[in-house]
Design a protein around this motif. Structure first.
Motif, PDB file in Angstrom:
ATOM      1  N   LEU A   1       6.954 -28.880  28.750  1.00 39.02           N
ATOM      2  CA  LEU A   1       8.004 -28.560  29.014  1.00 39.02           C
ATOM      3  C   LEU A   1       8.661 -27.535  28.015  1.00 39.02           C
ATOM      4  O   LEU A   1       8.715 -27.150  26.888  1.00 39.02           O
ATOM      5  CB  LEU A   1       8.909 -29.870  27.991  1.00 39.02           C
ATOM      6  CG  LEU A   1      10.284 -30.295  28.217  1.00 39.02           C
ATOM      7  CD1 LEU A   1      10.517 -31.667  28.188  1.00 39.02           C
ATOM      8  CD2 LEU A   1      10.782 -29.844  26.998  1.00 39.02           C
ATOM      9  N   ASP A   2       9.495 -27.208  28.938  1.00 37.38           N
ATOM     10  CA  ASP A   2      10.758 -25.939  27.864  1.00 37.38           C
ATOM     11  C   ASP A   2      12.349 -26.127  27.895  1.00 37.38           C
ATOM     12  O   ASP A   2      12.612 -26.602  28.661  1.00 37.38           O
ATOM     13  CB  ASP A   2      10.153 -24.342  29.144  1.00 37.38           C
ATOM     14  CG  ASP A   2      11.287 -24.306  30.199  1.00 37.38           C
ATOM     15  OD1 ASP A   2      11.776 -25.257  30.125  1.00 37.38           O
ATOM     16  OD2 ASP A   2      10.725 -23.445  31.146  1.00 37.38           O
ATOM     17  N   GLN A   3      12.805 -24.622  27.616  1.00 32.59           N
ATOM     18  CA  GLN A   3      14.159 -25.258  26.631  1.00 32.59           C
ATOM     19  C   GLN A   3      14.394 -24.008  26.246  1.00 32.59           C
ATOM     20  O   GLN A   3      13.699 -22.963  25.873  1.00 32.59           O
ATOM     21  CB  GLN A   3      14.049 -26.439  25.771  1.00 32.59           C
ATOM     22  CG  GLN A   3      13.382 -25.818  24.628  1.00 32.59           C
ATOM     23  CD  GLN A   3      13.681 -26.458  23.107  1.00 32.59           C
ATOM     24  OE1 GLN A   3      13.327 -27.690  23.087  1.00 32.59           O
ATOM     25  NE2 GLN A   3      15.123 -26.078  22.096  1.00 32.59           N
ATOM     26  N   ARG A   4      15.860 -23.813  26.637  1.00 38.57           N
ATOM     27  CA  ARG A   4      16.120 -22.198  25.979  1.00 38.57           C
ATOM     28  C   ARG A   4      16.702 -22.705  24.456  1.00 38.57           C
ATOM     29  O   ARG A   4      16.224 -23.383  23.853  1.00 38.57           O
ATOM     30  CB  ARG A   4      17.734 -22.463  26.574  1.00 38.57           C
ATOM     31  CG  ARG A   4      18.070 -21.916  27.588  1.00 38.57           C
ATOM     32  CD  ARG A   4      19.580 -20.875  27.948  1.00 38.57           C
ATOM     33  NE  ARG A   4      19.695 -20.874  29.283  1.00 38.57           N
ATOM     34  CZ  ARG A   4      20.167 -19.549  29.590  1.00 38.57           C
ATOM     35  NH1 ARG A   4      19.680 -18.730  28.636  1.00 38.57           N
ATOM     36  NH2 ARG A   4      20.046 -19.258  30.554  1.00 38.57           N
TER      37      ARG A   4
ATOM     38  N   PHE B   1      12.028 -21.685  24.152  1.00 38.95           N
ATOM     39  CA  PHE B   1      10.128 -22.087  23.992  1.00 38.95           C
ATOM     40  C   PHE B   1       9.315 -22.936  24.982  1.00 38.95           C
ATOM     41  O   PHE B   1      10.183 -23.632  25.733  1.00 38.95           O
ATOM     42  CB  PHE B   1      11.021 -23.097  22.969  1.00 38.95           C
ATOM     43  CG  PHE B   1      11.547 -22.314  21.975  1.00 38.95           C
ATOM     44  CD1 PHE B   1      11.141 -21.117  21.047  1.00 38.95           C
ATOM     45  CD2 PHE B   1      12.405 -22.824  21.527  1.00 38.95           C
ATOM     46  CE1 PHE B   1      11.745 -20.701  19.994  1.00 38.95           C
ATOM     47  CE2 PHE B   1      13.763 -22.243  20.139  1.00 38.95           C
ATOM     48  CZ  PHE B   1      12.753 -20.769  19.314  1.00 38.95           C
ATOM     49  N   ILE B   2       8.376 -23.140  24.875  1.00 42.26           N
ATOM     50  CA  ILE B   2       7.899 -23.418  25.715  1.00 42.26           C
ATOM     51  C   ILE B   2       6.958 -24.696  25.142  1.00 42.26           C
ATOM     52  O   ILE B   2       5.716 -24.382  23.687  1.00 42.26           O
ATOM     53  CB  ILE B   2       6.418 -23.285  26.782  1.00 42.26           C
ATOM     54  CG1 ILE B   2       6.952 -21.676  28.163  1.00 42.26           C
ATOM     55  CG2 ILE B   2       5.737 -23.665  27.575  1.00 42.26           C
ATOM     56  CD1 ILE B   2       7.589 -20.535  26.698  1.00 42.26           C
ATOM     57  N   HIS B   3       6.985 -25.637  25.114  1.00 42.98           N
ATOM     58  CA  HIS B   3       6.192 -27.076  24.684  1.00 42.98           C
ATOM     59  C   HIS B   3       4.650 -27.757  25.010  1.00 42.98           C
ATOM     60  O   HIS B   3       5.315 -27.890  26.813  1.00 42.98           O
ATOM     61  CB  HIS B   3       7.311 -28.320  23.866  1.00 42.98           C
ATOM     62  CG  HIS B   3       8.366 -27.311  23.214  1.00 42.98           C
ATOM     63  ND1 HIS B   3       8.169 -27.928  21.908  1.00 42.98           N
ATOM     64  CD2 HIS B   3       9.584 -27.891  23.813  1.00 42.98           C
ATOM     65  CE1 HIS B   3       9.538 -27.411  21.610  1.00 42.98           C
ATOM     66  NE2 HIS B   3      10.244 -27.007  22.899  1.00 42.98           N
ATOM     67  N   ILE B   4       3.897 -27.688  25.130  1.00 41.68           N
ATOM     68  CA  ILE B   4       2.539 -28.022  25.430  1.00 41.68           C
ATOM     69  C   ILE B   4       2.104 -29.325  24.410  1.00 41.68           C
ATOM     70  O   ILE B   4       2.053 -29.040  23.782  1.00 41.68           O
ATOM     71  CB  ILE B   4       1.590 -27.232  25.659  1.00 41.68           C
ATOM     72  CG1 ILE B   4       1.747 -25.687  26.375  1.00 41.68           C
ATOM     73  CG2 ILE B   4       0.251 -27.403  26.919  1.00 41.68           C
ATOM     74  CD1 ILE B   4       0.443 -24.835  26.251  1.00 41.68           C
ATOM     75  N   ALA B   5       2.229 -30.269  25.145  1.00 35.08           N
ATOM     76  CA  ALA B   5       2.145 -31.012  24.108  1.00 35.08           C
ATOM     77  C   ALA B   5       0.963 -32.244  24.790  1.00 35.08           C
ATOM     78  O   ALA B   5       1.054 -33.013  26.269  1.00 35.08           O
ATOM     79  CB  ALA B   5       3.172 -32.417  24.395  1.00 35.08           C
ATOM     80  N   GLU B   6       0.007 -32.775  24.164  1.00 40.19           N
ATOM     81  CA  GLU B   6      -1.248 -33.806  24.785  1.00 40.19           C
ATOM     82  C   GLU B   6      -1.356 -34.820  24.649  1.00 40.19           C
ATOM     83  O   GLU B   6      -0.902 -35.515  22.967  1.00 40.19           O
ATOM     84  CB  GLU B   6      -2.429 -32.890  23.873  1.00 40.19           C
ATOM     85  CG  GLU B   6      -2.584 -30.615  24.337  1.00 40.19           C
ATOM     86  CD  GLU B   6      -4.011 -30.847  24.227  1.00 40.19           C
ATOM     87  OE1 GLU B   6      -4.578 -32.049  24.396  1.00 40.19           O
ATOM     88  OE2 GLU B   6      -3.903 -29.462  23.347  1.00 40.19           O
TER      89      GLU B   6
END
Length: 279
Positions: A169-172, A262-267
């Motif tokens: 999931l990404d966001q500004r 930002f790019i969040h990689i959530a497992e």
């Protein structure tokens, strides 16, 4: 043939003061056909592909993902790229106009998209499958204005993932916008030429962006919620994701105030007795 900009294609925020409109349902009225027809000009597909390179492809392959749900398909950029690299993709979006455009774009690459018109808050009502990965890109998660909606959407994403699944999931970088004002390198995300995308108004509950297209002088807006990075990460943890890694403009090491996105990689994988908290 380019779509002409006219009064009938103007967005309607339902009153004289658009900054009062802070409702998740707003996106359905914002993505009118005229705006959707201009969206690819904003993205700049070739420049975007060069800027992100194979970041998402590599991240998915490293985690063994093969079956992917793209929940914010937009005009199809990432769905198409992933299919071209061998992934099995289902393309979902809350805007039927966006899905139609994505389907049209995919046909130019001899690809037939598997599409679903779905609201994230009730995702599993419309998507009946489990996935190795879910991607929610293009700053799309900021269309959710209430914490209840954000928690519900993340819970739906979590439920649609297999045991070892991953959410990207990404966001500004709204932290920088709220704390220091807006600046952008326009290098990694909105790479289109002759397009300006800048905030017209910002407070703790609203980031209203103005999009100007020089080819026909058309102007559109999006009302979005300015998510802070750590807040987004906290919600992911609280919903159940166990390991979260955050990148700044595709870089693992970065200065927070200098990043556009930002790019969040959530497992989802269960982790026992491990320090899972990463930047």
């Amino acid at each position: 043939m380019k779509t002409e900009y006219n009064q009938q294609q103007k967005q309607d925020y339902g009153g004289a003061n658009p900054i009062e409109v802070r409702d998740t349902e707003t996106y359905q009225k914002e993505y009118i056909q005229g705006f959707v027809d201009k969206w690819d000009d904003l993205i700049g597909w070739d420049s975007r592909a060069q800027s992100e390179h194979t970041f998402f492809i590599d991240a998915l392959k490293e985690r063994g993902a093969k079956k992917v749900l793209d929940v914010a398909t937009g005009t199809g950029f990432h769905s198409i790229r992933l299919i071209q690299h061998g992934f099995e993709v289902t393309s979902a979006d809350g805007s039927p106009h966006m899905l139609a455009k994505a389907f049209e774009n995919a046909r130019r690459y001899d690809i037939v998209l598997r599409t679903v018109n779905a609201d994230w808050r009730w995702l599993n009502r419309d998507v009946h499958d489990e996935y190795d990965a879910i991607i929610c890109l293009g700053n799309s998660f900021t269309h959710l204005f209430s914490e209840r909606d954000r928690r519900k959407a993340l819970a739906e994403f979590y439920a649609a993932l297999r045991h070892n699944g991953v959410l990207i999931l990404d966001q500004r970088n709204y932290d920088a916008i709220l704390d220091r004002g807006f600046s952008s390198k326009h290098t990694y995300y909105y790479c289109g030429e002759n397009v300006k995308a800048e905030p017209e108004y910002v407070d703790d509950g609203l980031a209203r962006f103005r999009y100007e297209f020089a080819d026909d002088n058309s102007v559109y807006h999006l009302n979005m919620f300015p998510l802070r990075k750590d807040y987004t990460r906290r919600l992911m943890y609280e919903v159940g994701f166990q390991r979260i890694k955050t990148f700044g403009d595709f870089q693992e090491t970065y200065h927070q105030e200098e990043q556009d996105f930002f790019i969040h990689i959530a497992e989802k994988m269960y982790i026992e007795d491990e320090d899972e908290d990463e930047q």
